[in-house]
Write a protein that holds these residues in place. Structure first.
Motif, PDB file in Angstrom:
ATOM      1  N   GLN A  54       2.563 -10.584  -0.009  1.00 25.77           N
ATOM      2  CA  GLN A  54       3.001  -9.439  -0.358  1.00 25.77           C
ATOM      3  C   GLN A  54       1.935  -7.813   0.376  1.00 25.77           C
ATOM      4  O   GLN A  54       1.023  -7.927   0.982  1.00 25.77           O
ATOM      5  CB  GLN A  54       2.020  -9.268  -1.906  1.00 25.77           C
ATOM      6  N   ARG A  55       3.911  -7.380   0.386  1.00 25.00           N
ATOM      7  CA  ARG A  55       2.978  -5.808   1.328  1.00 25.00           C
ATOM      8  C   ARG A  55       3.576  -4.850   0.363  1.00 25.00           C
ATOM      9  O   ARG A  55       4.057  -4.637  -0.536  1.00 25.00           O
ATOM     10  CB  ARG A  55       4.016  -5.823   2.529  1.00 25.00           C
ATOM     11  N   ASP A  56       2.212  -3.896   0.636  1.00 24.67           N
ATOM     12  CA  ASP A  56       2.419  -2.233  -0.160  1.00 24.67           C
ATOM     13  C   ASP A  56       2.248  -1.363   1.757  1.00 24.67           C
ATOM     14  O   ASP A  56       1.526  -1.258   1.704  1.00 24.67           O
ATOM     15  CB  ASP A  56       1.312  -2.163  -0.639  1.00 24.67           C
ATOM     16  N   SER A  57       3.865  -0.389   1.899  1.00 26.46           N
ATOM     17  CA  SER A  57       3.897   0.648   2.572  1.00 26.46           C
ATOM     18  C   SER A  57       3.774  -0.906   4.283  1.00 26.46           C
ATOM     19  O   SER A  57       2.964   0.594   4.872  1.00 26.46           O
ATOM     20  CB  SER A  57       2.625   1.330   2.279  1.00 26.46           C
ATOM     21  N   SER A  61      -0.850  -6.429   1.352  1.00 33.27           N
ATOM     22  CA  SER A  61      -1.639  -6.089  -0.178  1.00 33.27           C
ATOM     23  C   SER A  61      -2.292  -7.881  -0.945  1.00 33.27           C
ATOM     24  O   SER A  61      -2.906  -7.819  -1.308  1.00 33.27           O
ATOM     25  CB  SER A  61      -0.925  -5.313  -1.256  1.00 33.27           C
ATOM     26  N   LYS A  93      -6.916  -0.793   0.648  1.00 33.80           N
ATOM     27  CA  LYS A  93      -6.382   0.803   1.649  1.00 33.80           C
ATOM     28  C   LYS A  93      -8.302   0.874   1.968  1.00 33.80           C
ATOM     29  O   LYS A  93      -7.694   1.241   2.996  1.00 33.80           O
ATOM     30  CB  LYS A  93      -5.638   1.102   1.141  1.00 33.80           C
TER      31      LYS A  93
END
Length: 198
Positions: A54-57, A61, A93
């Motif tokens: 799963q990716r965030d920006s 993540s 992050k």
């Protein structure tokens, strides 16, 4: 006399066949009612040897691995279940190269409600090095809270230990947490470091 007997036999045969027809159709209706409610209780999608990222920006993540994942989407409260265990790495992050980890023998996710549960030898390691062990844990993503009523065993990064006999509640990033009916073995060095200078 013979004619009336023939008519009565035909009437009895006709009534008997009608009765059988109605019994069979009512049984069929009952079966379809029962099967109609059960027919939705099966996975609409099954993934074997799942490896989910799963990716965030653009940044990763979450990474999840499971032997089998089943999606139940045809019922009123859709969910995803990993019955044969799951291993998750979650990335902050602030420390993208040091993931936290969660493992459990069973996990269920209600995507719509943003609610997660894990059961069976649940192990959590934060990216700060704290290790939590319990039998079940629940995560309400909307409230950014995790909680359990089980006994929680915690080993801190310096080796000190803590036991929350009646569970805990925490922020989902473990920046703060509260234990209930706790006891422990914190090192005196750790306590001295927290004292304010006089």
């Amino acid at each position: 006399m013979n004619f009336s007997k023939k008519i009565s036999y035909k009437n009895i045969a006709c009534l008997f066949s009608c009765a059988i027809f109605f019994i069979l159709t009512s049984c069929e209706e009952d079966l379809t009612k029962n099967n109609g409610s059960k027919s939705k209780n099966f996975p609409s999608e099954v993934i074997y040897n799942a490896n989910i990222i799963q990716r965030d920006s653009g940044l990763i993540s979450l990474k999840a691995k499971a032997k089998i994942i089943e999606k139940y989407t045809l019922i009123d409260s859709p969910y995803i279940v990993a019955r044969k265990g799951i291993n998750i790495e979650f990335f902050d992050k602030k420390k993208p190269k040091v993931p936290g980890k969660i493992s459990a023998k069973y996990a269920r996710i209600f995507e719509y409600k943003k609610f997660y549960e894990a059961k069976g030898d649940v192990r959590i390691t934060t990216n700060e090095g704290q290790r939590f062990a319990m039998q079940s844990i629940y995560w309400d993503q909307r409230k950014n809270r995790i909680y359990t009523k089980d006994t929680v065993y915690v080993t801190m990064e310096d080796g000190s230990t803590l036991v929350g006999a009646n569970g805990m509640t925490a922020k989902d990033d473990f920046s703060e947490y509260t234990f209930f009916n706790n006891s422990g073995d914190f090192s005196t060095k750790r306590l001295e470091e927290k004292k304010t200078p006089q």
